[in-house]
Motif scaffolding. Structure first.
Motif, short mmCIF file in Angstrom:
data_model
loop_
_atom_site.label_atom_id
_atom_site.label_comp_id
_atom_site.label_asym_id
_atom_site.label_seq_id
_atom_site.Cartn_x
_atom_site.Cartn_y
_atom_site.Cartn_z
N LYS A 205 77.54 43.62 32.46
CA LYS A 205 77.79 45.02 32.11
C LYS A 205 78.89 45.17 31.05
O LYS A 205 79.60 46.17 31.01
CB LYS A 205 78.14 45.84 33.36
CG LYS A 205 77.11 45.73 34.48
CD LYS A 205 75.72 46.16 34.01
CE LYS A 205 74.68 46.03 35.11
NZ LYS A 205 73.30 46.37 34.66
N ARG A 206 78.97 44.18 30.17
CA ARG A 206 79.91 44.23 29.04
C ARG A 206 79.13 44.50 27.76
O ARG A 206 78.01 43.99 27.57
CB ARG A 206 80.66 42.90 28.93
CG ARG A 206 81.39 42.49 30.19
CD ARG A 206 81.82 41.03 30.15
NE ARG A 206 83.01 40.83 29.32
CZ ARG A 206 83.11 39.94 28.35
NH1 ARG A 206 82.07 39.17 28.04
NH2 ARG A 206 84.22 39.82 27.68
N ALA A 233 87.77 49.12 28.98
CA ALA A 233 88.46 48.11 29.78
C ALA A 233 88.49 48.60 31.22
O ALA A 233 89.49 49.16 31.69
CB ALA A 233 89.86 47.86 29.25
N GLY A 234 87.34 48.46 31.88
CA GLY A 234 87.19 48.93 33.25
C GLY A 234 86.23 50.09 33.32
O GLY A 234 86.63 51.24 33.40
N THR A 235 84.92 49.79 33.29
CA THR A 235 83.93 50.87 33.37
C THR A 235 83.97 51.51 34.75
O THR A 235 84.28 50.85 35.75
CB THR A 235 82.51 50.35 33.08
OG1 THR A 235 82.18 49.33 34.03
CG2 THR A 235 82.41 49.77 31.67
N GLY A 239 83.58 48.38 36.69
CA GLY A 239 84.87 47.77 36.42
C GLY A 239 84.81 46.71 35.35
O GLY A 239 85.73 45.90 35.19
N SER A 240 83.73 46.69 34.57
CA SER A 240 83.55 45.66 33.55
C SER A 240 84.46 45.90 32.35
O SER A 240 84.80 47.05 32.02
CB SER A 240 82.09 45.60 33.10
OG SER A 240 81.60 46.91 32.82
N ILE A 241 84.86 44.83 31.71
CA ILE A 241 85.76 44.88 30.56
C ILE A 241 85.03 44.33 29.35
O ILE A 241 84.60 43.18 29.32
CB ILE A 241 87.05 44.06 30.82
CG1 ILE A 241 87.78 44.63 32.05
CG2 ILE A 241 87.95 44.08 29.60
CD1 ILE A 241 88.96 43.80 32.50
N SER A 394 85.21 42.33 37.76
CA SER A 394 86.29 42.05 36.81
C SER A 394 87.58 42.71 37.26
O SER A 394 88.67 42.23 36.97
CB SER A 394 85.93 42.56 35.41
OG SER A 394 84.79 41.91 34.91
N LEU A 395 87.43 43.83 37.97
CA LEU A 395 88.59 44.54 38.51
C LEU A 395 88.42 44.68 40.02
O LEU A 395 88.50 43.69 40.72
CB LEU A 395 88.73 45.91 37.82
CG LEU A 395 89.10 45.87 36.33
CD1 LEU A 395 89.07 47.25 35.72
CD2 LEU A 395 90.47 45.22 36.13
#
Length: 480
Positions: A205-206, A233-235, A239-241, A394-395
């Motif tokens: 998801k980046r 930086a944190g969808t 939470g994807s970056i 990622s987060l």
């Protein structure tokens, strides 16, 4: 009625009233066993509708008694370890103390003559944040109401820096899972419906930089103007970056403003373990941060930061009664010169109190804990055959869905997951969020409470599975 004005003659009444309110909230927090009571709109609305606002109670204790029935009893409590839904964090006590102070003094941060030291405190915190990001000595910024406003202001600056009179030619590039405020900002800024170009994402998801490069090149070939690239930086959903260094290279190559929406991921600025996940953010032209997401601050507490302070002039408007031009010559600092807002709360005080009490490492430790919790949750989901989990976190966000062993119809599985979320909310035992991945319905844990344990996650997964199985069993009964 003057007895209700806060001044030197009513200071003792203020102390008693606020203490009473604090004691009631503290008692509520201490005894709350579930994040929500499960009250329905139909059950609560009549109680509020029945209140005659033209007939005051004249006593704050009586008002607090009433408030218990219409709000405190049924509020959604984010501090509870089984609140796992949206980007709402439990708050730290120093920030709540700051909230009490700023509300009573009631400074307005637009001009020096309404805030004095508040102006300098906000500026100090802006400098602290830009240094953490690495934006350089010319950086600046201002506190905002939230990420949506921060994104709007950043894109306003990008529009003006694009230096074109033909707004229809401007294009903004953002990933297909970027925040909706990008599209909303484009509309508010007078850009066309096609202004936002949605860029595909990869399995994690980046944003795909190959696809971004292709779209930027096409934009140039079509005689259009690549106004900005919004890297996330944190969808919100995953939470994807996005790959910030590669995006920065493309922005430099095409002469495009780079904005990083780090409303969620800004907690990494204080992280003791994962700061490297934000590598590349220092090359941005503007950055959004939401301290009220991952710095454990009460709403609202956000900021927009810029690499070049001069770009903030695009938000400046001189009013003779407020910020006449002579104030610039006299070097009187006015935050209204940088902001889309005029009257503005001293929200910076909450972060100031937090940093002066806990330090940045204290915030970072809390955020690292929820990131580690998400890693544990991902392992639980990946090992559980009842669930399909989308990506490694990622987060601190997990997106997943219940997959029954005996049902293969995707639409029926969708309905089971939707039912499970609704039934869980109605029970009040836990609260989870939902989203779509492609055309299918998924559930979502947003983990921002260090008090949440892996055992809480496991228990909520069992509750979800139980509700989904109940729905499927009833569905089979109805079908037969």
């Amino acid at each position: 009625m003057r007895s209700h004005l806060l001044n030197d003659t009513t200071a003792e009444q203020y102390r008693r009233s606020v203490t009473d309110g604090v004691e009631r909230v503290a008692a509520k927090i201490a005894t709350t066993e579930r994040p929500f009571t499960g009250v329905t709109v139909d059950a609560l609305a009549p109680a509020i509708d029945a209140i005659d606002l033209d007939k005051p109670l004249h006593d704050t204790a009586a008002v607090l008694d009433e408030l218990e029935d219409v709000y405190l009893r049924d509020a959604v409590y984010f501090h509870h370890p089984r609140y796992l839904a949206h980007l709402n964090c439990p708050v730290v006590i120093p920030a709540v103390l700051g909230e009490a102070v700023l509300s009573a003094v009631n400074s307005s941060l637009d001009t020096w003559d309404q805030s004095a030291g508040g102006t300098l405190i906000e500026r100090k915190l802006i400098d602290w944040t830009t240094e953490r990001i690495g934006l350089g000595p010319a950086a600046d910024g201002v506190f905002t109401s939230g990420g949506t406003q921060s994104n709007l202001q950043a894109l306003l600056l990008a529009r003006e820096e694009a230096k074109t009179d033909t707004l229809a030619k401007l294009r903004i590039f953002a990933s297909e899972v970027s925040h909706f405020s990008v599209q909303k900002s484009a509309k508010l800024l007078g850009l066309g419906q096609d202004a936002v170009v949605s860029v595909p994402v990869d399995h994690d998801k980046r944003l795909q930089t190959v696809a971004l490069a292709r779209e930027l090149e096409r934009c140039k070939q079509d005689g259009l103007v690549p106004m900005a690239v919004v890297a996330t930086a944190g969808t919100t959903d995953f939470g994807s970056i996005d790959p910030l260094p590669e995006i920065a290279e493309l922005c430099e190559q095409f002469g495009t403003w780079m904005h990083v929406d780090a409303a969620y991921g800004c907690g990494l600025l204080a992280s003791l373990k994962h700061r490297d996940r934000l590598n590349g953010i220092e090359r941005a032209d503007s950055v959004t941060v939401d301290y009220h997401k991952s710095f454990f601050q009460p709403v609202s507490s956000s900021a927009v930061l810029v690499r070049d302070a001069a770009t903030l002039r695009h938000a400046t408007y001189h009013a003779e009664y407020l910020n006449p031009r002579r104030m610039v010559q006299e070097r009187i600092p006015n935050q209204v010169d940088k902001s889309l807002q005029t009257t503005r709360r001293f929200d910076a005080l909450k972060l100031w109190m937090t940093l002066r009490t806990m330090g940045a490492d204290g915030i970072g430790q809390l955020f690292d804990e929820v990131c580690e919790l998400a890693r544990e949750g991902w392992k639980l989901l990946a090992a559980d055959p009842r669930f399909d989990v989308v990506v490694e976190p990622s987060l601190s966000t997990l997106v997943f869905r219940y997959i029954p062993a005996s049902v293969t119809d995707p639409a029926e599985i969708d309905r089971a997951n939707l039912y499970a979320r609704k039934a869980l909310f109605a029970s009040g035992d836990a609260i989870v969020a939902g989203t779509k991945v492609g055309a299918r319905h998924y559930l979502k844990f947003t983990l921002l409470n260090p008090e949440t344990q892996a055992s809480d996650i496991a228990a909520v997964l069992d509750l979800i599975a139980g509700h989904a199985e109940q729905y499927l069993g009833e569905s089979l009964d109805r079908a037969s």
